[in-house]
Design a protein around this motif. Structure first.
Motif, short mmCIF file in Angstrom:
data_model
loop_
_atom_site.label_atom_id
_atom_site.label_comp_id
_atom_site.label_asym_id
_atom_site.label_seq_id
_atom_site.Cartn_x
_atom_site.Cartn_y
_atom_site.Cartn_z
N THR A 1 0.90 -1.32 0.03
CA THR A 1 -0.06 0.24 -0.01
C THR A 1 0.84 1.26 0.15
O THR A 1 2.00 1.16 0.53
CB THR A 1 -0.90 -0.02 1.17
OG1 THR A 1 -0.10 0.16 2.25
CG2 THR A 1 -1.56 -1.31 1.29
N THR B 1 -9.15 -7.80 -0.13
CA THR B 1 -10.49 -7.40 -0.64
C THR B 1 -10.82 -8.15 -1.69
O THR B 1 -10.02 -8.42 -2.85
CB THR B 1 -10.55 -6.01 -0.84
OG1 THR B 1 -9.72 -4.99 0.40
CG2 THR B 1 -11.64 -5.29 -1.37
N ALA C 1 -18.21 0.65 -1.62
CA ALA C 1 -17.08 1.93 -1.36
C ALA C 1 -17.20 3.14 -1.76
O ALA C 1 -16.76 4.19 -1.52
CB ALA C 1 -15.63 1.25 -2.14
N HIS D 1 -11.74 2.70 2.64
CA HIS D 1 -10.52 2.34 2.91
C HIS D 1 -9.58 2.10 4.13
O HIS D 1 -9.42 1.13 4.52
CB HIS D 1 -9.23 3.33 1.92
CG HIS D 1 -9.41 2.91 0.49
ND1 HIS D 1 -8.19 2.40 -0.14
CD2 HIS D 1 -10.24 2.89 -0.46
CE1 HIS D 1 -8.53 2.34 -1.45
NE2 HIS D 1 -9.78 2.56 -1.61
N GLU D 2 -9.85 3.10 4.77
CA GLU D 2 -9.32 3.20 6.38
C GLU D 2 -10.32 2.34 7.23
O GLU D 2 -9.89 1.64 8.24
CB GLU D 2 -9.39 4.52 6.76
CG GLU D 2 -8.43 5.54 6.35
CD GLU D 2 -6.95 5.00 6.51
OE1 GLU D 2 -6.70 4.39 7.39
OE2 GLU D 2 -6.10 4.94 5.50
N SER E 1 -3.93 4.78 -0.48
CA SER E 1 -4.86 3.49 -0.71
C SER E 1 -4.46 2.34 0.16
O SER E 1 -3.25 2.20 0.51
CB SER E 1 -4.50 2.87 -2.12
OG SER E 1 -5.06 1.81 -2.40
N ARG E 2 -5.45 1.69 0.65
CA ARG E 2 -5.39 0.37 1.53
C ARG E 2 -5.54 -0.78 0.79
O ARG E 2 -5.63 -1.88 1.44
CB ARG E 2 -6.23 0.61 2.67
CG ARG E 2 -6.22 1.56 3.55
CD ARG E 2 -4.65 1.72 4.20
NE ARG E 2 -4.43 2.93 5.20
CZ ARG E 2 -3.40 3.12 5.87
NH1 ARG E 2 -2.18 2.19 5.56
NH2 ARG E 2 -3.16 4.15 6.70
N LEU E 3 -5.57 -0.81 -0.48
CA LEU E 3 -5.49 -1.98 -1.56
C LEU E 3 -4.37 -2.85 -1.27
O LEU E 3 -3.33 -2.44 -1.72
CB LEU E 3 -6.00 -1.74 -2.90
CG LEU E 3 -6.36 -2.84 -3.79
CD1 LEU E 3 -7.58 -3.45 -3.50
CD2 LEU E 3 -6.46 -2.27 -5.33
N MET F 1 -10.93 -1.56 4.69
CA MET F 1 -9.93 -2.29 3.76
C MET F 1 -8.53 -2.47 4.42
O MET F 1 -7.67 -3.31 3.96
CB MET F 1 -9.63 -1.50 2.41
CG MET F 1 -10.92 -1.50 1.64
SD MET F 1 -10.67 -0.79 -0.01
CE MET F 1 -9.15 -1.26 -0.70
N LYS F 2 -8.32 -1.40 5.15
CA LYS F 2 -7.05 -1.63 5.86
C LYS F 2 -6.78 -2.90 6.54
O LYS F 2 -7.28 -3.23 7.43
CB LYS F 2 -6.87 -0.51 6.99
CG LYS F 2 -5.38 -0.19 7.68
CD LYS F 2 -5.58 0.94 8.64
CE LYS F 2 -4.10 1.34 9.38
NZ LYS F 2 -4.23 2.46 10.16
#
Length: 235
Positions: free
Chosen positions: A102, A164, A148, A155-156, A116-118, A159-160
């Motif tokens: 990330t 996903t 989303a 994200h926070e 981004s947390r992807l 996803m963090k």
């Protein structure tokens, strides 16, 4: 039979894979960095791939070819969804499974943006393989496509720290229960979080995940969050 079918000019092909991604029937695959028509009977002759090609390498021709076999295409799609098997020759490069570092861990975000947390690619459940390194020891997030967009802090908040996967039970053409079952069976998943919208059709996300947990005889912890259309977590 003689019919209209695509023709690919290998010299013009730049190997971008856009045509393979645009071909819903899976008739095109990338072989040695070039697009190839793998089977005549998978090509419906409608040309969804033509506008996707940036170099004009794809055109129509009329020649002797096997008739389009819709049943065979459907059977292939179902088999790929169940097993996570890619298209012949590797399919679209954008479907290749990979783990991501990330931006929060590697670089400062651009001004006025959040990192981004992807942590993985692809995220579409239809494209992801059943086995992938980012599933090992993972906290798995399974989210409805729209969630989303509704939740500003997705994200926070969700996803963090998670791997996903996303899908839409209303628009996607198959039931993903079997594929989810195999992902849970074949990987060391620590826990599962489901994020869905409040609309009734979104219940299909939660239903598929619960059924997959039952079929896999798994004791993996499950958390379910329902978002309102305004993006708030509903109690």
């Amino acid at each position: 039979m003689e019919r209209r079918i695509i023709e690919i000019n290998e010299e013009l092909c730049n190997g971008c894979g856009a045509c393979a991604a645009a071909c819903h029937e899976g008739a095109i695959a990338m072989v040695n960095g070039k697009a190839h028509l793998m089977r005549d009977d998978y090509c419906d002759g409608l040309g969804d791939c033509l506008p996707a090609c940036p170099t004009g390498a794809i055109t129509f021709t009329v020649r002797e070819a096997a008739p389009y076999d819709e049943a065979a295409v459907l059977a292939k799609k179902i088999a790929e969804l169940k097993t996570g098997t890619p298209h012949p020759g590797g399919g679209c490069p954008g479907s290749a499974a990979r783990s991501l570092a990330t931006r929060a861990d590697t670089a400062a975000p651009a001004p006025n943006t959040q990192p981004s947390r992807l942590a993985n690619w692809p995220v579409q459940l239809r494209l992801t393989p059943v086995r992938a390194p980012h599933f090992d020891g993972a906290s798995l997030l399974i989210a409805a496509d729209c969630s989303a967009y509704a939740c500003a802090g997705f994200h926070e908040t969700f996803m963090k720290g998670r791997t996903t996967l996303i899908f839409c039970p209303k628009l996607d053409p198959v039931d993903y229960t079997e594929k989810l079952t195999e992902i849970l069976r074949q990987n060391d998943i620590r826990d599962v979080t489901v994020v869905r919208m409040e609309v009734p059709c979104c219940g299909g996300v939660e239903k598929a995940v619960r059924a997959a947990l039952d079929r896999s005889a798994s004791s993996i912890p499950l958390s379910v969050y329902t978002l309102s259309l305004e993006g708030d977590v509903m109690v």
